[in-house]
Design an enzyme around this catalytic site. Structure first.
Site, PDB file in Angstrom:
ATOM      1  N   GLY A   1       0.848  -1.191   0.000  1.00  0.00           N
ATOM      2  CA  GLY A   1       0.000   0.000   0.000  1.00  0.00           C
ATOM      3  C   GLY A   1       0.884   1.242   0.000  1.00  0.00           C
ATOM      4  O   GLY A   1       2.095   1.152  -0.207  1.00  0.00           O
ATOM      5  N   CYS A   2       0.262   2.391   0.247  1.00  0.00           N
ATOM      6  CA  CYS A   2       1.011   3.659   0.243  1.00  0.00           C
ATOM      7  C   CYS A   2       1.596   3.938   1.628  1.00  0.00           C
ATOM      8  O   CYS A   2       1.444   3.130   2.545  1.00  0.00           O
ATOM      9  CB  CYS A   2       0.095   4.803  -0.203  1.00  0.00           C
ATOM     10  SG  CYS A   2      -1.332   5.043   0.872  1.00  0.00           S
TER      11      CYS A   2
ATOM     12  N   GLY B   1      -0.212   2.064   7.749  1.00  0.00           N
ATOM     13  CA  GLY B   1      -0.062   1.124   8.865  1.00  0.00           C
ATOM     14  C   GLY B   1       0.586  -0.191   8.453  1.00  0.00           C
ATOM     15  O   GLY B   1       0.420  -1.206   9.139  1.00  0.00           O
TER      16      GLY B   1
ATOM     17  N   GLU C   1      10.652  -3.111   3.812  1.00  0.00           N
ATOM     18  CA  GLU C   1      11.067  -2.176   2.745  1.00  0.00           C
ATOM     19  C   GLU C   1      11.670  -2.913   1.547  1.00  0.00           C
ATOM     20  O   GLU C   1      12.740  -2.560   1.041  1.00  0.00           O
ATOM     21  CB  GLU C   1      12.101  -1.171   3.296  1.00  0.00           C
ATOM     22  CG  GLU C   1      11.627  -0.392   4.507  1.00  0.00           C
ATOM     23  CD  GLU C   1      10.896   0.900   4.178  1.00  0.00           C
ATOM     24  OE1 GLU C   1      10.275   0.991   3.084  1.00  0.00           O
ATOM     25  OE2 GLU C   1      10.942   1.808   5.001  1.00  0.00           O
ATOM     26  N   VAL C   2      10.970  -3.928   1.088  1.00  0.00           N
ATOM     27  CA  VAL C   2      11.503  -4.808   0.037  1.00  0.00           C
ATOM     28  C   VAL C   2      11.778  -4.059  -1.264  1.00  0.00           C
ATOM     29  O   VAL C   2      12.629  -4.469  -2.075  1.00  0.00           O
ATOM     30  CB  VAL C   2      10.553  -6.017  -0.186  1.00  0.00           C
ATOM     31  CG1 VAL C   2       9.275  -5.592  -0.918  1.00  0.00           C
ATOM     32  CG2 VAL C   2      11.253  -7.132  -0.941  1.00  0.00           C
TER      33      VAL C   2
END
Ligand SMILES: [Zn+2]
Length: 200
Positions: free
Chosen positions: A19-20, A24, A98-99
């Site tokens: 998601g952005c 969350g 943070e792939v």
């Protein structure tokens, strides 16, 4: 999720959380990994070297949740550390934060680890500030068995946001700005389709 009730499932799959920004994702990522930790599962968490804003040995959420992690420079290092640790004590779960900041080979590495019977929980942004697909997440959307796409609240109108706007000196960043910048003189906002301004 229904898959947890299917007793016939063999172990080893990929779960993608995406998601952005401000959706969350990291809270969900840490929560999911900690549930396994509390159940005495052997959990190994990686994050890319680029993201050392808060800590080198932990993944932190904006709300202050945290989980221990190993900082790696590339996917090769992930596989090497996984193999080493797995030989000492079988790894049940890996987490990768943070792939989108890792090299493109990471998707094959994650897939290989899942093939070996490990649950891979992966966190990453689906789109960059220009609203283009982020690398690795684009392929993981196809490769993962389970995908959770979270939305944020639009900072402009309060609606559901799916996009990340980069703001520099109060204005949307230009299209020729680098994709990855972590600095203090810029900020990000979650925006909905209607309030998002496409960089030019
Ligand atoms: Zn909006």
């Amino acid at each position: 999720m229904n898959y947890r009730m299917n007793l016939n499932s063999k172990r080893g799959w990929i779960e993608l959380i995406t998601g952005c920004m401000f959706a969350g994702k990291t809270e969900e990522f840490i929560k999911r990994l900690n549930r396994y930790k509390h159940a005495q599962q052997n959990v190994l968490v990686f994050k890319p070297l680029i993201d050392t804003r808060y800590s080198k040995e932990n993944v932190f959420s904006h709300s202050g949740m945290r989980i221990e992690s190993v900082t790696v420079k590339d996917s090769e290092e992930i596989y090497k550390i996984f193999k080493e640790q797995n030989a000492k004590q079988k790894i049940d779960i890996i987490g990768i934060d943070e792939v989108q900041f890792l090299d493109a080979n990471v998707v094959d590495i994650i897939s290989k680890i899942a093939d070996e019977g490990v649950i891979a929980i992966v966190n990453g942004l689906d789109k960059d500030f220009k609203n283009n697909p982020f690398k690795n997440v684009d392929r993981l959307l196809i490769e993962a068995e389970y995908v959770d796409k979270l939305s944020a609240i639009c900072h402009s109108c309060g609606g559901n946001a799916s996009r990340t706007q980069r703001i520099i000196d109060g204005n949307p960043a230009k299209a020729n700005e680098p994709i990855i910048v972590i600095s203090a003189n810029e900020k990000y906002e979650a925006r909905c389709r209607h309030c998002y301004i496409k960089p030019e």
